[in-house]
Scaffold this active site. Structure first.
Site, mmCIF file in Angstrom:
data_model
loop_
_atom_site.group_PDB
_atom_site.id
_atom_site.type_symbol
_atom_site.label_atom_id
_atom_site.label_comp_id
_atom_site.label_asym_id
_atom_site.label_seq_id
_atom_site.Cartn_x
_atom_site.Cartn_y
_atom_site.Cartn_z
ATOM 1 N N CYS A 236 -7.110 -9.193 4.702
ATOM 2 C CA CYS A 236 -5.712 -8.776 4.799
ATOM 3 C C CYS A 236 -4.936 -9.907 5.462
ATOM 4 O O CYS A 236 -5.217 -10.262 6.610
ATOM 5 C CB CYS A 236 -5.587 -7.492 5.619
ATOM 6 S SG CYS A 236 -3.880 -7.110 6.020
ATOM 7 N N HIS B 298 -0.547 -2.483 6.874
ATOM 8 C CA HIS B 298 0.419 -3.264 6.085
ATOM 9 C C HIS B 298 0.697 -2.672 4.717
ATOM 10 O O HIS B 298 1.540 -3.190 3.990
ATOM 11 C CB HIS B 298 -0.068 -4.713 5.970
ATOM 12 C CG HIS B 298 -0.171 -5.373 7.306
ATOM 13 N ND1 HIS B 298 -1.339 -5.425 8.025
ATOM 14 C CD2 HIS B 298 0.779 -5.963 8.080
ATOM 15 C CE1 HIS B 298 -1.115 -6.024 9.177
ATOM 16 N NE2 HIS B 298 0.155 -6.353 9.235
#
Ligand code: ME8
Length: 654
Positions: A126, A146
């Site tokens: 990520c 996110h």
């Protein structure tokens, strides 16, 4: 002469110094002063950890280079320690050339020996988090923080053969039962080592991260931040900032001070690295618990972070040190709140030590001008002498076994016994009878002698305050080991003839009005006003809700869950995202509205909490919440309900 070397963790520069950092750093300072006073040669190093991905991210936000960013925050740490009189010998930064060269020399050695190999790793990366996520962390295939699908990255990296040293490490721990203290942390490490150790990925490709120490055998990679950081403990004494090599003198007495958050890296990564590099292992790992920020009811929003310098200005850092070292049982967690701090200060320092000093010094000033000559002690002083000899006898053992709170409590026992003695002897009455001058001298000398000895014993805890008291009493012998501890603490060694002016107020009382005013000022200064909680000023007792039957109650299934991960949730003001092991195949994700009460979510790791396990999972904005953890709350306080003892994940709570 024994040589001792204390280290603190080198702190990340992505946060400014707070009370947790202060505790470990003041601990090193206190131990340095104690060991010097008792005749050892001591070296003390602290510093900052400056590489890694987060630093790059933080510097980008400020539009400055990582180095500029590190300079700024590292300076903040150093100046904070200077401002509050931390007596460190060296401040190492992992961006120092001396450190970089040392790290590279060790990498080269370990590589050439065959303990580092190249391998491919596949994972879900990520970018927002700048790390690989495990499948259990993903929700619907996305990063919960996110809301993006992580990139599948196949990355080749260098690995350190940590597993090769597992058996030798277990043997070392078993052969040296005091090596990791307190013992429960040793047990924790041994129990972790029952599983086979995996090897440690020690590189990051420059294509992804340039900010780090380049591998000496492959310039396309930088060193993983922990492999770099841990080596500071050796690089700093192989070449001090003055350019000396003091390794041979100090390494064998090396004592690492850390909190439990970094136990694994210090008890597993570090010794295996040392074994591979053929450097003898450090002498001791002392592990303390966490400081929690229980919010004071005097303030709505100051709870989370205490800036050491702000605190110093208003309440005095040495008063805080006194509180921290007395309050925390080494190895266990403790909670700070202003009410308790003020209560302890007023009872122990203002009414205890301060009052004993001013009472006796005032009467000496009035009746003798100078400290009177020795008068033979009588059976009236017997109890005080007994307590004195016990506590002075236990003091070293308490310090050496890290039972600081016991050492401090002992001093308070002596002070309160002396207070009783003074009340009983009524020196103010003796002063009215010219025939009782000798008796008066004996009583007042005894009161002041206890103040003197207490100041010597408390000098590692509050060096400046203790020093000022000793100066006032004419005790000018240095506390650096040149005079023996036994001589310094021998009873009735108060000098005669020292002029005692009216005593200054060493410990003025804090009254609640003054404290409230100070807290308001601090609130303005720290600008930490929270917009999320609006806690009531006065305590509201929740009414008991309507009765339910036992059948209703039994519908809820409570279980023990162990928190194995705890994260902030981006965009959520109150929530923490917890991964909780309930003894099931997979851990559960639970969102809990407790963020404002847990300064650092890591504090929750390993806690065994009470979970309502059969609640219908709730889809929240940030992901699915599969249960609820229970907590006690009132006013603006909150504490998660936890289990001690042998409770295991999945145990039924009934
Ligand atoms: O872990 N209570 O740095 P760090 C008690 N760079 N102590 C606390 C605390 C709290 N609430 N919060 C922080 C790192 N500490 C690495 C270390 S060492 C080779 C690399 C103290 O900035 C405590 O000493 O996160 C803890 O171990 C340390 O700060 C973590 O500092």
């Amino acid at each position: 002469m024994k040589s001792v070397y204390f280290t603190t963790p080198i702190y990340y520069v992505n946060a400014e110094p707070h009370m947790g950092h202060l505790y470990t750093t003041a601990l090193g300072d206190m131990l340095k002063r104690y060991y010097q006073m008792t005749g050892s040669s001591v070296y003390y190093q602290t510093g900052t950890d400056e590489h890694g991905e987060k630093i790059v991210e933080s510097s980008k936000k400020l539009n400055i280079s990582p180095k500029e960013f590190c300079d700024k925050i590292s300076d903040k740490f150093r100046s904070t320690w200077d401002e509050i009189n931390i007596n460190y010998d060296d401040f190492i930064r992992t961006t120092d050339v001396r450190h970089k060269l040392f790290v590279q020399s060790i990498l080269k050695k370990v590589y050439e020996k065959g303990d580092i190999y190249f391998d491919e790793y596949t994972g879900k990366y990520c970018v927002g988090c700048e790390r690989y996520l495990t499948d259990t962390e993903l929700i619907d295939g996305k990063c919960p923080d996110h809301q993006t699908v992580p990139k599948e990255i196949k990355e080749a990296n260098y690995f350190f053969k940590m597993s090769k040293y597992q058996d030798s490490l277990i043997k070392h721990i078993e052969d040296n039962p005091e090596w990791i203290r307190p013992v429960r942390f040793k047990n924790e490490v041994l129990s972790f080592l029952k599983q086979p150790l995996s090897d440690l990925c020690i590189s990051r490709p420059k294509s992804r991260l340039e900010w780090g120490i380049e591998l000496p055998f492959d310039d396309k990679f930088v060193t993983y931040v922990w492999f770099d950081a841990l080596l500071n403990y050796v690089s700093g004494i192989k070449e001090t900032s003055k350019g000396d090599n003091i390794f041979d003198e100090f390494w064998q007495g090396c004592n690492h001070l850390i909190a439990k958050d970094i136990l694994k890296t210090h008890a597993i990564y570090w010794p295996t690295m040392l074994m591979s590099a053929e450097i003898p292992l450090f002498n001791q790992l002392d592990v303390h618990g966490y400081w929690m920020m229980g919010e004071s009811k005097m303030s709505k929003s100051l709870g989370n972070v205490i800036r050491p310098s702000t605190f110093d200005k208003h309440f005095g850092i040495e008063n805080l040190r006194y509180f921290l070292f007395k309050e925390m049982k080494f190895g266990s967690d403790s909670s700070f709140n202003y009410d308790l701090f003020i209560e302890r200060y007023n009872s122990d320092l203002a009414n205890g030590l301060g009052n004993l000093l001013s009472r006796n010094a005032g009467l000496v000033a009035k009746n003798f001008n100078t400290i009177p000559a020795k008068v033979a002690l009588t059976c009236d002083e017997e109890t005080i002498l007994k307590i004195h000899s016990r506590i002075v006898g236990d003091y070293k053992e308490n310090f050496e076994t890290r039972q600081f709170s016991k050492a401090i409590e002992d001093v308070m026992t002596l002070i309160s016994a002396t207070d009783k003695y003074i009340t009983l002897m009524e020196p103010w009455k003796l002063a009215k009878d010219p025939g009782k001058k000798d008796q008066l001298a004996r009583v007042l000398r005894c009161g002041l002698e206890v103040v003197r000895v207490s100041a010597v014993l408390l000098s590692p805890v509050m060096p400046q305050k203790a020093g000022a008291i000793l100066d006032y009493l004419g005790e000018t012998r240095p506390l650096d080991g040149t005079v023996s501890f036994e001589e310094l603490t021998a009873f009735d060694s108060l000098k005669e003839g020292v002029e005692l002016p009216k005593p200054p107020q060493f410990f003025p009382r804090f009254d609640s009005v003054r404290v409230e005013k100070i807290l308001e000022e601090m609130e303005q200064e720290t600008k930490t006003v929270s917009t999320e909680t609006d806690s009531p000023e006065t305590r509201v007792i929740e009414p008991i809700k309507d009765e339910i039957t036992i059948d209703d109650f039994l519908k809820v299934q409570f279980k023990v869950g162990e928190i194995i991960e705890a994260h902030h949730v981006e965009g959520a003001q109150k929530l923490l995202r917890l991964m909780v092991d309930l003894g099931e195949e997979n851990p559960r994700q639970i969102f809990a509205g407790i963020k404002s009460h847990y300064m650092d979510p890591k504090i929750l790791l390993g806690e065994k909490v009470m979970v309502a396990a059969n609640l219908k999972p709730r889809q929240m904005k940030f992901g699915l919440s599969e249960g609820m953890i229970l907590a006690a709350s009132g006013d603006d306080r909150l504490a998660v309900a936890t289990f001690k003892g042998s409770a295991k994940p999945g145990d039924k709570v009934s």
